[in-house]
Design an enzyme around this catalytic site. Structure first.
Site, short mmCIF file in Angstrom:
data_model
loop_
_atom_site.label_atom_id
_atom_site.label_comp_id
_atom_site.label_asym_id
_atom_site.label_seq_id
_atom_site.Cartn_x
_atom_site.Cartn_y
_atom_site.Cartn_z
N HIS A 1 55.46 16.26 5.02
CA HIS A 1 54.29 16.12 5.91
C HIS A 1 53.30 17.27 5.65
O HIS A 1 52.99 18.05 6.56
CB HIS A 1 54.79 16.15 7.36
CG HIS A 1 53.80 15.68 8.37
ND1 HIS A 1 52.57 16.25 8.54
CD2 HIS A 1 53.87 14.68 9.30
CE1 HIS A 1 51.91 15.65 9.53
NE2 HIS A 1 52.68 14.68 10.00
N GLU B 1 50.97 12.33 3.20
CA GLU B 1 52.41 12.51 3.38
C GLU B 1 53.26 11.47 2.64
O GLU B 1 53.27 10.30 3.04
CB GLU B 1 52.73 12.42 4.87
CG GLU B 1 51.83 13.25 5.76
CD GLU B 1 51.78 12.73 7.18
OE1 GLU B 1 52.75 12.07 7.62
OE2 GLU B 1 50.77 12.97 7.86
O1 TA6 Z 1 51.18 12.29 10.37
C1 TA6 Z 1 51.46 11.15 11.05
C2 TA6 Z 1 52.03 11.48 12.43
O2 TA6 Z 1 53.13 10.67 12.72
C3 TA6 Z 1 50.93 11.32 13.47
O3 TA6 Z 1 51.12 10.15 14.23
C4 TA6 Z 1 51.05 12.60 14.32
O4 TA6 Z 1 51.98 12.42 15.35
C5 TA6 Z 1 51.52 13.58 13.27
O5 TA6 Z 1 52.49 12.86 12.52
C6 TA6 Z 1 52.01 14.90 13.81
O6 TA6 Z 1 53.26 14.74 14.41
P1 TA6 Z 1 53.94 16.06 15.05
O7 TA6 Z 1 55.24 15.59 15.61
O8 TA6 Z 1 54.13 17.05 13.94
O9 TA6 Z 1 52.95 16.58 16.07
#
Ligand code: TA6
Length: 295
Positions: free
Chosen positions: A164, A271
């Site tokens: 991510h 990601e």
């Molecule tokens: O990057 C996609 C995602 O699933 C978004 O929906 C958002 O929730 C992001 O990840 C960040 O997630 P986090 O749990 O790190 O705040």
């Protein structure tokens, strides 16, 4: 070429004469927090990132395991691997390539996480034995991350995995992701079948909240500066089926206490995500790679 352990609880890998370096937390989630090429920081880290391990670090390269988003046994969650402090083990670190005089020297760091983890460490039990081995390879202008999951048990092991990464940009509305034209995606902001669509344009740009899961995207996409039309970053993945693009934009940014409201201008997440669960046979293993290149 060196790997050093710094006093701010991080491993630093560096190729000094090429201005290449990266930092990986030695206490939280095998979380990469910096990657520099020619001393230029490629990775975004929020000014408000919590580095205590209490909550995941906002920025860097969080590792999502054993699931991505809501596609797994947990409620909406990116799994526990990135939250764990002290559970990740140092395996080894070494230089590669220099003795043979390659012109592409490489520094390697290997960390591992072994489960099952006792419940107090993870909010929802995940009682399955596993070994997650993370290999970080720093080259002069690229970095390669490899995640290997071994299933030592006589039972099958199901898990999702995603890198991510938060990429640092001068202005999110001035970059575009090239390589997704014609690819089907699920818009995470639109419930139900209306959220299924296909990428029409050559470039995915950011002028509102973007949260899309591109299914079966090409293995390589690039991030391009809209002003110069020059691509400056490549994101490649192997054995990982999907690609997620995210920018929280105005409203979502306001809901994140570990993120400054204006910081959505300074980042974009691209990601590599194995959203559908891998079914790993007893005694089997899985490996998923991400290679980031400064162009
Ligand atoms: O990057 C996609 C995602 O699933 C978004 O929906 C958002 O929730 C992001 O990840 C960040 O997630 P986090 O749990 O790190 O705040």
């Amino acid at each position: 070429l060196c790997v050093s352990r710094t006093d701010n609880n991080a491993y630093t890998l560096s190729i000094p004469d090429r201005g290449a370096s990266c930092q990986i937390s030695s206490t939280i989630g095998a979380h990469l927090t910096s990657w520099k090429v020619n001393d230029h920081e490629m990775i975004f880290l929020s000014e408000r990132a919590d580095l205590t391990g209490r909550i995941p670090i906002r920025g860097g390269i969080p590792l999502c395991f054993p699931q991505f988003s809501k596609f797994g046994p947990y409620p909406q969650s990116h799994g526990f691997a990135r939250n764990l402090t002290g559970a990740w083990r140092f395996e080894r670190a070494y230089n590669e390539g220099v003795p043979q005089g390659f012109n592409d020297p490489c520094v390697v760091l290997v960390l591992s996480l072994t489960g099952p983890l006792d419940t107090p460490r993870v909010s929802t039990p995940y009682p399955h034995p596993f070994v997650l081995t993370m290999t970080f390879r720093l080259y002069a202008t690229r970095i390669a991350l490899s995640a290997r999951v071994d299933n030592p048990s006589p039972e099958p092991l199901a898990f999702g995995f995603a890198y991510h990464p938060y990429f640092r940009v001068e202005e999110a509305t001035q970059v575009g992701v090239r390589g997704l034209q014609g690819v089907r995606y699920k818009d995470q902001l639109v419930a139900g079948p209306e959220g299924e669509a296909t990428q029409a344009g050559e470039l995915l740009t950011v002028d509102r909240e973007v949260d899309r899961i591109y299914r079966g995207a090409p293995e390589r996409v690039v991030l391009e500066d809209l002003r110069t039309h020059a691509a400056f970053l490549a994101v490649e993945r192997r054995n990982i089926s999907d690609l997620v693009v995210w920018n929280p934009w105005v409203e979502k940014s306001k809901t994140m206490k570990d993120f400054q409201p204006e910081e959505y201008h300074k980042m974009i997440c691209i990601e590599p995500a194995q959203v559908d669960l891998v079914q790993c046979a007893p005694g089997g293993s899985w490996e998923g790679q991400m290679v980031l290149s400064r162009l």
